[in-house]
Design an enzyme around this catalytic site. Structure first.
Site, mmCIF file in Angstrom:
data_model
loop_
_atom_site.group_PDB
_atom_site.id
_atom_site.type_symbol
_atom_site.label_atom_id
_atom_site.label_comp_id
_atom_site.label_asym_id
_atom_site.label_seq_id
_atom_site.Cartn_x
_atom_site.Cartn_y
_atom_site.Cartn_z
ATOM 1 N N THR A 163 0.792 -1.298 -0.131
ATOM 2 C CA THR A 163 0.164 0.286 0.084
ATOM 3 C C THR A 163 0.932 1.204 0.042
ATOM 4 O O THR A 163 1.990 1.359 0.495
ATOM 5 C CB THR A 163 -0.929 -0.184 1.200
ATOM 6 O OG1 THR A 163 -1.930 -1.263 1.374
ATOM 7 C CG2 THR A 163 -1.646 1.522 1.388
ATOM 8 N N ASP A 194 -9.170 -2.143 3.844
ATOM 9 C CA ASP A 194 -9.082 -0.845 4.801
ATOM 10 C C ASP A 194 -8.854 0.432 4.022
ATOM 11 O O ASP A 194 -9.158 1.637 4.311
ATOM 12 C CB ASP A 194 -8.340 -0.891 5.828
ATOM 13 C CG ASP A 194 -6.745 -1.432 5.433
ATOM 14 O OD1 ASP A 194 -6.624 -2.049 4.468
ATOM 15 O OD2 ASP A 194 -5.853 -0.646 5.897
ATOM 16 N N THR A 214 -0.867 1.262 6.790
ATOM 17 C CA THR A 214 -1.006 0.069 5.856
ATOM 18 C C THR A 214 -0.718 -1.160 6.805
ATOM 19 O O THR A 214 -0.219 -1.058 7.870
ATOM 20 C CB THR A 214 0.170 0.035 4.929
ATOM 21 O OG1 THR A 214 0.154 -1.336 4.103
ATOM 22 C CG2 THR A 214 1.435 0.104 5.472
#
Length: 300
Positions: A163, A194, A214
């Protein structure tokens, strides 16, 4: 600015600094925190070294699906996309959702359709080595190699999540945060993690601060982690204290799930914490000659 999960130094560490420098140039030129975050995340999405745009990893069906979020702490506006395919820069589509629609989150095929209507051209982010990687991993699943069912395998691939994210505060005291990801490789099609949820991996509020996260996405969602950390900073905790408290709590409750946080508190102080070394990241603040990387404490 940070990325995961890759070595914190060497090529990955250098690129984290390079992407952050793009944002530093925006801030020095008088740009807003929101402009800065968009610039940094876009730069990282365009880097095939990461897994958040060009060169992202494939899901179980051999597709690339992106999640991205952006939040403006000055206006409380936010935008997000989940499971969107065939776009070059998911973070820019998320911003368009914020700017051009009455919604916060658009997902899947219809999100892609709306992106086209908003002027985002079709783009194929797949690179050949990712297809070969997918074939190899899928073959291991089909053969049952070292796997105890799909859930056990999903836990194993956590170490390959990747991420990119950035949070910033500008000279006017306005905060912003943004995060973008291709999600777990071989994730189930349609999974939104998320990164697609405001208050999970991304949150910003002028009177409190901003954060990007992350890690183990489902846990980040269930704990509303981004919102929680920002609220702790609003209540008076420093960015560093809030970040370390969050990681230590998750370590104790969930047996050290992969996690990395970068945040800025309402006084402009930066905080970061992680429980794994594989997290290239960098920071910059006024008075520094250039961004610096690999500084976050590892809490195991």
């Amino acid at each position: 600015q940070g990325g995961a999960i890759n070595p914190s130094d060497g090529e990955f560490g250098d690129t984290a600094i390079r992407h952050l420098q793009v944002g530093v140039d925006v801030l020095k030129g008088g740009g807003s925190a929101l402009d800065t975050v968009i610039a940094v995340v876009t730069s990282a999405e365009d880097d095939p070294l990461y897994h958040a745009g060009t060169g992202a990893r494939l899901n179980l069906k051999g597709q690339i699906e992106f999640d991205a979020t952006i939040m403006d702490g000055a206006t409380f506006e936010a935008g997000a996309v989940g499971g969107i395919q065939r776009v070059k820069n998911p973070i820019q589509v998320a911003k368009a959702v914020m700017d051009e629609t009455d919604h916060v989150l658009l997902v899947g095929e219809e999100a892609e359709t709306i992106a086209r209507k908003m002027g985002f051209e079709e783009f194929d982010p797949e690179l050949p080595h990712r297809r070969e990687e997918w074939k190899d991993l899928r073959a291991k699943i089909l053969s049952g190699e070292e796997l105890g069912g799909f859930y056990s395998y999903w836990k194993k691939i956590r170490k390959w999540a990747d991420t990119v994210g950035c949070c910033a505060v500008d000279r006017d005291g306005n905060f912003a945060a943004g995060t973008s990801s291709g999600g777990f490789p071989l994730k189930m099609p349609g999974r939104v993690g998320d990164v697609g949820v405001i208050g999970a991996a991304t949150y910003a509020l002028n009177e409190a601060g901003a954060i990007t996260i992350t890690g183990a996405g489902e846990l980040v969602i269930k704990t509303c982690l981004g919102y929680q950390v920002v609220q702790n900073m609003k209540a008076g905790k420093s960015a560093q204290a809030a970040a370390e408290e969050a990681v230590k709590d998750l370590n104790a409750r969930f047996d050290n799930p992969l996690m990395f946080l970068i945040c800025i508190d309402k006084d402009g102080n930066m905080g970061s914490a992680r429980n794994v070394h594989l997290t290239p990241h960098a920071h910059w603040q006024e008075g520094m000659d250039a961004p610096e990387g690999n500084f976050a404490p590892v809490l195991e």
